[in-house]
Structure formats: structure tokens, C-alpha cells
Scaffold this motif. Sequence first.
Motif, PDB file in Angstrom:
ATOM      1  N   SER A  42      48.110  29.769  33.175  1.00  0.00           N
ATOM      2  CA  SER A  42      48.391  28.280  33.734  1.00  0.00           C
ATOM      3  C   SER A  42      48.383  28.018  35.281  1.00  0.00           C
ATOM      4  N   GLY A  43      48.147  26.911  35.601  1.00  0.00           N
ATOM      5  CA  GLY A  43      48.354  26.715  37.027  1.00  0.00           C
ATOM      6  C   GLY A  43      46.845  27.111  37.822  1.00  0.00           C
ATOM      7  N   THR A  44      46.770  27.574  39.264  1.00  0.00           N
ATOM      8  CA  THR A  44      45.538  27.531  39.883  1.00  0.00           C
ATOM      9  C   THR A  44      45.569  29.037  40.367  1.00  0.00           C
ATOM     10  N   ASN A  45      45.800  30.072  39.677  1.00  0.00           N
ATOM     11  CA  ASN A  45      45.245  31.289  40.093  1.00  0.00           C
ATOM     12  C   ASN A  45      43.701  31.643  39.817  1.00  0.00           C
ATOM     13  N   PRO A  46      43.626  32.122  41.054  1.00  0.00           N
ATOM     14  CA  PRO A  46      41.900  32.584  40.928  1.00  0.00           C
ATOM     15  C   PRO A  46      41.478  33.718  40.131  1.00  0.00           C
ATOM     16  N   LYS A  47      40.436  33.472  39.088  1.00  0.00           N
ATOM     17  CA  LYS A  47      40.047  34.504  38.122  1.00  0.00           C
ATOM     18  C   LYS A  47      39.935  35.903  38.723  1.00  0.00           C
ATOM     19  N   ASN A  48      39.481  35.925  39.840  1.00  0.00           N
ATOM     20  CA  ASN A  48      39.188  37.259  40.385  1.00  0.00           C
ATOM     21  C   ASN A  48      40.220  38.015  41.054  1.00  0.00           C
ATOM     22  N   GLN A  49      41.629  37.547  40.981  1.00  0.00           N
ATOM     23  CA  GLN A  49      42.769  38.105  41.932  1.00  0.00           C
ATOM     24  C   GLN A  49      43.922  38.298  40.926  1.00  0.00           C
ATOM     25  N   GLN A  50      44.874  39.037  41.018  1.00  0.00           N
ATOM     26  CA  GLN A  50      46.141  39.393  40.580  1.00  0.00           C
ATOM     27  C   GLN A  50      46.819  38.147  40.196  1.00  0.00           C
ATOM     28  N   PRO A  51      47.320  37.752  39.063  1.00  0.00           N
ATOM     29  CA  PRO A  51      48.058  36.592  38.993  1.00  0.00           C
ATOM     30  C   PRO A  51      49.257  36.308  39.620  1.00  0.00           C
ATOM     31  N   VAL A  52      49.777  35.521  40.248  1.00  0.00           N
ATOM     32  CA  VAL A  52      51.071  35.244  41.138  1.00  0.00           C
ATOM     33  C   VAL A  52      51.786  34.109  40.543  1.00  0.00           C
ATOM     34  N   TRP A  53      52.998  34.298  40.380  1.00  0.00           N
ATOM     35  CA  TRP A  53      54.115  33.302  39.855  1.00  0.00           C
ATOM     36  C   TRP A  53      54.005  31.986  40.473  1.00  0.00           C
ATOM     37  N   ASP A  54      53.959  31.989  41.818  1.00  0.00           N
ATOM     38  CA  ASP A  54      54.057  30.485  42.304  1.00  0.00           C
ATOM     39  C   ASP A  54      52.791  29.830  42.069  1.00  0.00           C
ATOM     40  N   LEU A  55      51.649  30.395  41.692  1.00  0.00           N
ATOM     41  CA  LEU A  55      50.466  29.485  41.202  1.00  0.00           C
ATOM     42  C   LEU A  55      50.235  29.425  39.839  1.00  0.00           C
ATOM     43  N   ALA A  56      51.134  30.198  39.037  1.00  0.00           N
ATOM     44  CA  ALA A  56      50.923  30.054  37.612  1.00  0.00           C
ATOM     45  C   ALA A  56      51.931  29.167  37.183  1.00  0.00           C
ATOM     46  N   MET A  57      53.217  29.153  37.640  1.00  0.00           N
ATOM     47  CA  MET A  57      54.545  28.295  37.443  1.00  0.00           C
ATOM     48  C   MET A  57      54.221  26.854  37.220  1.00  0.00           C
ATOM     49  N   PHE A  58      54.928  26.311  36.243  1.00  0.00           N
ATOM     50  CA  PHE A  58      55.162  24.913  35.944  1.00  0.00           C
ATOM     51  C   PHE A  58      56.398  24.541  35.397  1.00  0.00           C
ATOM     52  N   LYS A  59      56.800  23.200  35.718  1.00  0.00           N
ATOM     53  CA  LYS A  59      58.113  23.072  35.297  1.00  0.00           C
ATOM     54  C   LYS A  59      58.019  22.203  34.212  1.00  0.00           C
ATOM     55  N   PHE A  60      58.939  22.617  32.996  1.00  0.00           N
ATOM     56  CA  PHE A  60      59.000  21.899  31.839  1.00  0.00           C
ATOM     57  C   PHE A  60      60.313  21.367  31.390  1.00  0.00           C
ATOM     58  N   GLY A  61      60.379  19.924  31.482  1.00  0.00           N
ATOM     59  CA  GLY A  61      61.372  19.069  31.246  1.00  0.00           C
ATOM     60  C   GLY A  61      61.913  18.767  29.588  1.00  0.00           C
TER      61      GLY A  61
END
Length: 135
Positions: free
Chosen positions: A106-125
Amino acid sequence: MRHLVILSIVLLSQLLSAQDNNLSIKVEGISQLKGKIYVGVFTKDNFLRGKPVYGEIVEVEAETEIVNLVDLPSGEYAISVYQDLNNNEVFDMDEYGRPIEPWAMSGTNPKNQQPVWDLAMFKFGEKSKTIKVKF
């Protein structure tokens, strides 16, 4: 009789409200129609470490698969998805630790880099939501 009607209304309203917090994960770009899709939903505390807090496995049948999670509590999450092409129940990597099976976050993690929480996180209500991920 009146109590039965009131009870029916209460149960119906609880059923309808329970359906408002579902998360649909739309997995797009499936190029090989084989194997299984593994979906993991993580919190910050367990992001890509250990077992996801919610998970689902689906057989690949189409170029787009939708995975539905019911009654997901409100919070901050990240989604990791991979396609197990050889059905060995493992996310296969090469000798350098690079993925050799299709994956997405999820989010905007670049495919060629290690995933990062801040780029993958979303809020669910408390409302249902669809998150798209693409291989």
C-alpha cells in the motif's frame, strides 16, 4: 410482540453498522494466472516482521483479485501482498535478498527500495474502504 420488533430493529442496525468497516484490497497487474495471493495487514509495531494482524490467502483466477476483510477496527495499517507462484507458501527471494515473486505494498513505496512504514501506512476509519495495490 413489541419487544420482538424492537429486538429485530436493534439486531438489524448492528448488522448494518458492522458492514461499514470492511476493507477491500484490489490487487491489480497479475500477469501469471497461477499460485496464490498472500495479503498481510500490518500495524506499525509488526510492520513486515512476523505474522500480520490480519491476513488472507486467495487462489489466483484473474488479472485482478479482490480480497475483503470484514470488521477491521479503526487504526493505521499497511498492506503487503505477494503472489506465491510456486505454491511453496514462502515469499521467495534471490541470494541477495531481492524478491523473485511479484509483490506490492500500500502507499507509495518505490519497488526498488526496502518498504518504509511512513510510505506504506494508511488510516482506516469506520467506513468501508478500497485500497488498490499493483504488481
